[in-house]
Scaffold this active site. Structure first.
Site, PDB file in Angstrom:
ATOM      1  N   LYS A 139       0.834  -1.213   0.000  1.00  0.00           N
ATOM      2  CA  LYS A 139       0.000   0.000   0.000  1.00  0.00           C
ATOM      3  C   LYS A 139       0.862   1.255   0.000  1.00  0.00           C
ATOM      4  O   LYS A 139       0.658   2.172  -0.776  1.00  0.00           O
ATOM      5  CB  LYS A 139      -0.886   0.060   1.258  1.00  0.00           C
ATOM      6  CG  LYS A 139      -1.826  -1.096   1.433  1.00  0.00           C
ATOM      7  CD  LYS A 139      -2.656  -0.942   2.706  1.00  0.00           C
ATOM      8  CE  LYS A 139      -1.855  -1.002   3.994  1.00  0.00           C
ATOM      9  NZ  LYS A 139      -1.222  -2.302   4.257  1.00  0.00           N
ATOM     10  N   ARG A 160      -9.230   1.306   8.791  1.00  0.00           N
ATOM     11  CA  ARG A 160      -8.819  -0.069   9.053  1.00  0.00           C
ATOM     12  C   ARG A 160      -9.909  -0.842   9.765  1.00  0.00           C
ATOM     13  O   ARG A 160      -9.738  -2.023  10.044  1.00  0.00           O
ATOM     14  CB  ARG A 160      -7.583  -0.052   9.947  1.00  0.00           C
ATOM     15  CG  ARG A 160      -6.301  -0.438   9.210  1.00  0.00           C
ATOM     16  CD  ARG A 160      -5.183  -0.380  10.229  1.00  0.00           C
ATOM     17  NE  ARG A 160      -4.020  -1.112   9.876  1.00  0.00           N
ATOM     18  CZ  ARG A 160      -2.946  -0.563   9.309  1.00  0.00           C
ATOM     19  NH1 ARG A 160      -2.934   0.700   8.959  1.00  0.00           N
ATOM     20  NH2 ARG A 160      -1.896  -1.310   9.073  1.00  0.00           N
ATOM     21  N   ARG A 182      11.594  -5.622   4.671  1.00  0.00           N
ATOM     22  CA  ARG A 182      11.216  -4.205   4.570  1.00  0.00           C
ATOM     23  C   ARG A 182      12.163  -3.338   5.379  1.00  0.00           C
ATOM     24  O   ARG A 182      12.532  -3.657   6.495  1.00  0.00           O
ATOM     25  CB  ARG A 182       9.785  -3.991   5.084  1.00  0.00           C
ATOM     26  CG  ARG A 182       9.458  -2.503   5.239  1.00  0.00           C
ATOM     27  CD  ARG A 182       7.994  -2.210   5.154  1.00  0.00           C
ATOM     28  NE  ARG A 182       7.215  -2.744   6.259  1.00  0.00           N
ATOM     29  CZ  ARG A 182       5.894  -2.588   6.347  1.00  0.00           C
ATOM     30  NH1 ARG A 182       5.231  -1.947   5.395  1.00  0.00           N
ATOM     31  NH2 ARG A 182       5.247  -3.101   7.372  1.00  0.00           N
ATOM     32  N   ARG A 224      11.546  -2.058  11.067  1.00  0.00           N
ATOM     33  CA  ARG A 224      10.514  -1.817  12.086  1.00  0.00           C
ATOM     34  C   ARG A 224      10.411  -2.976  13.067  1.00  0.00           C
ATOM     35  O   ARG A 224      10.362  -4.128  12.686  1.00  0.00           O
ATOM     36  CB  ARG A 224       9.164  -1.596  11.404  1.00  0.00           C
ATOM     37  CG  ARG A 224       9.009  -0.191  10.872  1.00  0.00           C
ATOM     38  CD  ARG A 224       7.832  -0.045   9.954  1.00  0.00           C
ATOM     39  NE  ARG A 224       6.600  -0.620  10.478  1.00  0.00           N
ATOM     40  CZ  ARG A 224       5.441  -0.560   9.824  1.00  0.00           C
ATOM     41  NH1 ARG A 224       5.368   0.051   8.647  1.00  0.00           N
ATOM     42  NH2 ARG A 224       4.371  -1.106  10.336  1.00  0.00           N
ATOM     43  N   ARG A 237      -0.520  -9.314  13.279  1.00  0.00           N
ATOM     44  CA  ARG A 237      -1.068  -8.248  12.422  1.00  0.00           C
ATOM     45  C   ARG A 237      -1.909  -8.827  11.288  1.00  0.00           C
ATOM     46  O   ARG A 237      -2.917  -8.245  10.897  1.00  0.00           O
ATOM     47  CB  ARG A 237       0.072  -7.380  11.878  1.00  0.00           C
ATOM     48  CG  ARG A 237       0.679  -6.513  12.977  1.00  0.00           C
ATOM     49  CD  ARG A 237       2.020  -5.964  12.585  1.00  0.00           C
ATOM     50  NE  ARG A 237       1.917  -4.995  11.528  1.00  0.00           N
ATOM     51  CZ  ARG A 237       2.951  -4.602  10.771  1.00  0.00           C
ATOM     52  NH1 ARG A 237       4.155  -5.114  10.978  1.00  0.00           N
ATOM     53  NH2 ARG A 237       2.765  -3.717   9.835  1.00  0.00           N
TER      54      ARG A 237
HETATM   55  P1  ADP Z   1       1.485  -1.549   7.427  1.00  0.00           P
HETATM   56  O1  ADP Z   1       2.234  -0.630   6.502  1.00  0.00           O
HETATM   57  O2  ADP Z   1       2.246  -2.756   7.717  1.00  0.00           O
HETATM   58  O3  ADP Z   1       0.109  -1.859   6.948  1.00  0.00           O
HETATM   59  P2  ADP Z   1       1.125   0.750   9.090  1.00  0.00           P
HETATM   60  O4  ADP Z   1       2.394   1.482   9.015  1.00  0.00           O
HETATM   61  O5  ADP Z   1       0.008   1.227   8.243  1.00  0.00           O
HETATM   62  O6  ADP Z   1       1.389  -0.795   8.819  1.00  0.00           O
HETATM   63  O7  ADP Z   1       0.610   0.699  10.588  1.00  0.00           O
HETATM   64  C1  ADP Z   1       1.450   0.294  11.646  1.00  0.00           C
HETATM   65  C2  ADP Z   1       0.621   0.129  12.909  1.00  0.00           C
HETATM   66  O8  ADP Z   1       0.030   1.389  13.253  1.00  0.00           O
HETATM   67  C3  ADP Z   1      -0.545  -0.835  12.785  1.00  0.00           C
HETATM   68  O9  ADP Z   1      -0.167  -2.181  13.030  1.00  0.00           O
HETATM   69  C4  ADP Z   1      -1.487  -0.298  13.864  1.00  0.00           C
HETATM   70  O10 ADP Z   1      -1.064  -0.683  15.153  1.00  0.00           O
HETATM   71  C5  ADP Z   1      -1.282   1.210  13.762  1.00  0.00           C
HETATM   72  N1  ADP Z   1      -2.261   1.850  12.847  1.00  0.00           N
HETATM   73  C6  ADP Z   1      -1.988   2.482  11.684  1.00  0.00           C
HETATM   74  N2  ADP Z   1      -3.112   2.952  11.116  1.00  0.00           N
HETATM   75  C7  ADP Z   1      -4.133   2.600  11.947  1.00  0.00           C
HETATM   76  C8  ADP Z   1      -5.549   2.766  11.910  1.00  0.00           C
HETATM   77  N3  ADP Z   1      -6.158   3.395  10.882  1.00  0.00           N
HETATM   78  N4  ADP Z   1      -6.268   2.253  12.938  1.00  0.00           N
HETATM   79  C9  ADP Z   1      -5.684   1.622  13.967  1.00  0.00           C
HETATM   80  N5  ADP Z   1      -4.368   1.428  14.058  1.00  0.00           N
HETATM   81  C10 ADP Z   1      -3.585   1.902  13.061  1.00  0.00           C
HETATM   82  P1  ADP Z   2       2.271  -1.773   3.224  1.00  0.00           P
HETATM   83  O1  ADP Z   2       2.286  -0.283   3.191  1.00  0.00           O
HETATM   84  O2  ADP Z   2       1.051  -2.369   2.579  1.00  0.00           O
HETATM   85  O3  ADP Z   2       2.501  -2.320   4.593  1.00  0.00           O
HETATM   86  P2  ADP Z   2       4.853  -1.598   1.840  1.00  0.00           P
HETATM   87  O4  ADP Z   2       4.559  -0.710   0.695  1.00  0.00           O
HETATM   88  O5  ADP Z   2       5.608  -1.026   2.978  1.00  0.00           O
HETATM   89  O6  ADP Z   2       3.496  -2.309   2.357  1.00  0.00           O
HETATM   90  O7  ADP Z   2       5.619  -2.893   1.280  1.00  0.00           O
HETATM   91  C1  ADP Z   2       6.074  -3.933   2.158  1.00  0.00           C
HETATM   92  C2  ADP Z   2       7.459  -4.406   1.708  1.00  0.00           C
HETATM   93  O8  ADP Z   2       7.360  -5.083   0.446  1.00  0.00           O
HETATM   94  C3  ADP Z   2       8.450  -3.264   1.478  1.00  0.00           C
HETATM   95  O9  ADP Z   2       9.724  -3.711   1.837  1.00  0.00           O
HETATM   96  C4  ADP Z   2       8.369  -2.981  -0.018  1.00  0.00           C
HETATM   97  O10 ADP Z   2       9.594  -2.450  -0.525  1.00  0.00           O
HETATM   98  C5  ADP Z   2       8.078  -4.373  -0.581  1.00  0.00           C
HETATM   99  N1  ADP Z   2       7.192  -4.342  -1.758  1.00  0.00           N
HETATM  100  C6  ADP Z   2       6.167  -3.493  -2.036  1.00  0.00           C
HETATM  101  N2  ADP Z   2       5.555  -3.802  -3.190  1.00  0.00           N
HETATM  102  C7  ADP Z   2       6.218  -4.890  -3.683  1.00  0.00           C
HETATM  103  C8  ADP Z   2       6.068  -5.709  -4.875  1.00  0.00           C
HETATM  104  N3  ADP Z   2       5.088  -5.464  -5.782  1.00  0.00           N
HETATM  105  N4  ADP Z   2       6.924  -6.735  -5.012  1.00  0.00           N
HETATM  106  C9  ADP Z   2       7.879  -7.010  -4.083  1.00  0.00           C
HETATM  107  N5  ADP Z   2       8.074  -6.282  -2.963  1.00  0.00           N
HETATM  108  C10 ADP Z   2       7.255  -5.242  -2.754  1.00  0.00           C
END
Ligand code: ADP
Ligand code: ADP
Ligand code: ZN
Length: 214
Positions: free
Chosen positions: A13, A88, A127, A160, A171
């Site tokens: 995302k 979420r 990541r 992270r 998660r």
């Molecule tokens: P990811 O990129 O892996 O989806 P995020 O960076 O978006 O994770 O979020 C990291 C953490 O921050 C989540 O696991 C949650 O604990 C918290 N968080 C982020 N956005 C929200 C939301 N909209 N509602 C509740 N918790 C959130």
């Molecule tokens: P989210 O925001 O949904 O948690 P991220 O954008 O942070 O996910 O991506 C999670 C990990 O996977 C990062 O290390 C990113 O560089 C990698 N990644 C993202 N998109 C792709 C893809 N299409 N193929 C392989 N790796 C990816």
């Protein structure tokens, strides 16, 4: 253009949101980044949020909703924005819809970046994130030019704490229980678009551009 990015943790995302923000010149609003900034600054919000984030749980809705509603009222959001990591939960989505209705607008579309659980753990363990500018890398799939240094701003990259395997499993469970129901929520409104997130990140982005238009 008011876009919501949906998908499991690690689906890509943030990666796609960054590219969308650059191409369409709209702000990328990541609630995860906002929380991490608050944690590193030691704010009261950061302290509360960390109790949940460290365990892989969602931060309570009431700590998140006002923050996002305030953010989308800022002048740089006039032309649109991408919400990454929000909503979420169904209550968050309902609060967002209500706030947008009061502003006389609505969500343009919700893009689900679809990646099965098996692929997620590998993505998360590789990541690396820049805490300074929010850029995201992967040690295999999207490596920075210099090892562990952000291409965009030169800061050191960070693995992270909540990306370790045990927390990722929690998660993913939280995602399936609390966030996945949003797919049906936006599908019923005719707003859901799904892209296959297992492909190379540029291919995923091409599908996103097909949805949003050149
Ligand atoms: P990811 O990129 O892996 O989806 P995020 O960076 O978006 O994770 O979020 C990291 C953490 O921050 C989540 O696991 C949650 O604990 C918290 N968080 C982020 N956005 C929200 C939301 N909209 N509602 C509740 N918790 C959130
Ligand atoms: P989210 O925001 O949904 O948690 P991220 O954008 O942070 O996910 O991506 C999670 C990990 O996977 C990062 O290390 C990113 O560089 C990698 N990644 C993202 N998109 C792709 C893809 N299409 N193929 C392989 N790796 C990816
Ligand atoms: Zn950076």
């Amino acid at each position: 253009m008011k876009i919501i990015m949906l998908g499991a943790p690690g689906a890509g995302k943030g990666t796609q949101a960054e590219k969308i923000a650059e191409k369409y010149q709209i702000p990328h609003i990541s609630t995860g980044d906002i929380f991490r900034a608050n944690i590193s600054e030691g704010t009261a919000l950061g302290k509360k949020a960390a109790e949940y984030i460290d365990q892989g749980l969602l931060v309570p809705d009431e700590l998140v909703v006002d923050l996002v509603v305030d953010r989308i009222h800022q002048p740089d959001c006039d032309k649109g924005y991408i919400l990454d990591g929000f909503p979420r939960t169904i209550p968050q989505a309902e609060c967002l819809d209500k706030a947008l209705a009061e502003m006389g607008t609505s969500v343009t579309c919700a893009i689900d970046v679809d990646v099965p659980d098996q692929a997620i753990i590998r993505r998360m363990s590789g990541r690396r994130a820049c805490l300074h500018c929010g850029a995201t890398y992967h040690i295999e799939y999207a490596a920075p030019e210099k090892e562990n240094i952000c291409d965009k701003c030169g800061s050191e990259l960070h693995h992270r704490e909540d990306d370790k395997e045990e927390t990722v499993k929690t998660r993913l469970k939280v995602y399936h229980d609390q966030t996945q129901p949003l797919l049906a929520y936006y599908r019923e409104k005719g707003m859901l678009k799904v892209v296959d997130g297992t492909r190379d990140l540029d291919e995923v982005f091409r599908s996103v551009v097909e949805i949003l238009g050149e």
